[in-house]
Motif scaffolding. Structure first.
Motif, PDB file in Angstrom:
ATOM      1  N   ARG A   6      45.686 -52.704  68.574  1.00 27.85           N
ATOM      2  CA  ARG A   6      46.751 -53.125  69.480  1.00 27.85           C
ATOM      3  C   ARG A   6      47.437 -51.904  70.103  1.00 27.85           C
ATOM      4  O   ARG A   6      47.731 -51.882  71.293  1.00 27.85           O
ATOM      5  N   SER A   7      47.669 -50.882  69.298  1.00 26.08           N
ATOM      6  CA  SER A   7      48.270 -49.640  69.792  1.00 26.08           C
ATOM      7  C   SER A   7      47.371 -48.975  70.825  1.00 26.08           C
ATOM      8  O   SER A   7      47.828 -48.549  71.889  1.00 26.08           O
ATOM      9  N   VAL A   8      46.079 -48.888  70.503  1.00 23.95           N
ATOM     10  CA  VAL A   8      45.116 -48.279  71.445  1.00 23.95           C
ATOM     11  C   VAL A   8      45.077 -49.076  72.744  1.00 23.95           C
ATOM     12  O   VAL A   8      45.146 -48.507  73.839  1.00 23.95           O
ATOM     13  N   ASP A   9      44.990 -50.395  72.632  1.00 20.07           N
ATOM     14  CA  ASP A   9      44.936 -51.223  73.829  1.00 20.07           C
ATOM     15  C   ASP A   9      46.195 -51.057  74.680  1.00 20.07           C
ATOM     16  O   ASP A   9      46.110 -50.907  75.895  1.00 20.07           O
ATOM     17  N   ALA A  10      47.353 -51.071  74.047  1.00 22.95           N
ATOM     18  CA  ALA A  10      48.603 -50.966  74.794  1.00 22.95           C
ATOM     19  C   ALA A  10      48.763 -49.605  75.463  1.00 22.95           C
ATOM     20  O   ALA A  10      49.229 -49.525  76.606  1.00 22.95           O
ATOM     21  N   GLU A  11      48.373 -48.549  74.766  1.00 25.31           N
ATOM     22  CA  GLU A  11      48.600 -47.201  75.304  1.00 25.31           C
ATOM     23  C   GLU A  11      47.480 -46.683  76.188  1.00 25.31           C
ATOM     24  O   GLU A  11      47.729 -45.919  77.118  1.00 25.31           O
ATOM     25  N   LEU A  12      46.247 -47.051  75.880  1.00 25.40           N
ATOM     26  CA  LEU A  12      45.126 -46.457  76.602  1.00 25.40           C
ATOM     27  C   LEU A  12      44.480 -47.392  77.599  1.00 25.40           C
ATOM     28  O   LEU A  12      43.771 -46.942  78.502  1.00 25.40           O
ATOM     29  N   ARG A  13      44.704 -48.674  77.439  1.00 23.14           N
ATOM     30  CA  ARG A  13      44.076 -49.630  78.360  1.00 23.14           C
ATOM     31  C   ARG A  13      45.111 -50.425  79.125  1.00 23.14           C
ATOM     32  O   ARG A  13      44.749 -51.176  80.018  1.00 23.14           O
ATOM     33  N   GLY A  14      46.372 -50.328  78.684  1.00 25.91           N
ATOM     34  CA  GLY A  14      47.500 -51.091  79.239  1.00 25.91           C
ATOM     35  C   GLY A  14      47.583 -51.045  80.680  1.00 25.91           C
ATOM     36  O   GLY A  14      47.814 -51.607  81.590  1.00 25.91           O
TER      37      GLY A  14
END
Length: 141
Positions: free
Chosen positions: A133-141
């Motif tokens: 979730r952190s990766v998705d929010a920060e890197l794919r957001g």
């Protein structure tokens, strides 16, 4: 030549498991109830005990501490390089891979400790979900 000996590595075998009837020995210096241990609820999981023993061993054994630091720095650099490569290839949006890596590693460390302590309960699947979730929010957001 120093007379100091390195602390033995914690054994993963059944002989190293703490007795079920009593508390495992504290990896912290000082008697129970001392200012260093008063009110501290130590985890009873063997893996967490080994982690705390390793941290404590690093304070006594500089060679061990350097090895641990080198392994952590290598992992940290690999995460940052992966983010940089993903950004350069257009897979990620990230203005500052070093800042992301700091936040990601702090989250991973915190989740690992929470998982080992199990207060509150955290499954491996839930820890992975938080990291994704952190990766998705920060890197794919």
């Amino acid at each position: 030549m120093s007379s100091r000996r390195a602390a033995p590595a914690p054994s993963a075998g059944p002989a190293s498991a703490p007795a079920r009837s009593g508390s495992p020995p504290s990896p912290l210096p000082g008697p129970a109830g001392s200012p260093r241990t008063r009110g501290l609820q130590l985890p009873r999981h063997r893996q967490a005990d080994a982690l705390l023993l390793a941290w404590n061993a690093g304070e006594r054994d500089q060679t061990f501490a350097r090895g641990q630091a080198e392994r952590y720095e290598t992992w940290y650099a690999e995460v940052q390089a992966l983010v940089e490569r993903g950004r350069d290839e257009g897979d990620f949006r990230c203005d500052d891979p070093a800042d992301f890596t700091l936040r990601f590693s702090a989250l991973a460390d915190g989740l690992a400790l929470r998982r080992l302590r199990q207060v509150p309960t955290l499954s491996v699947a839930d820890a992975r979900r938080h990291l994704r979730r952190s990766v998705d929010a920060e890197l794919r957001g």
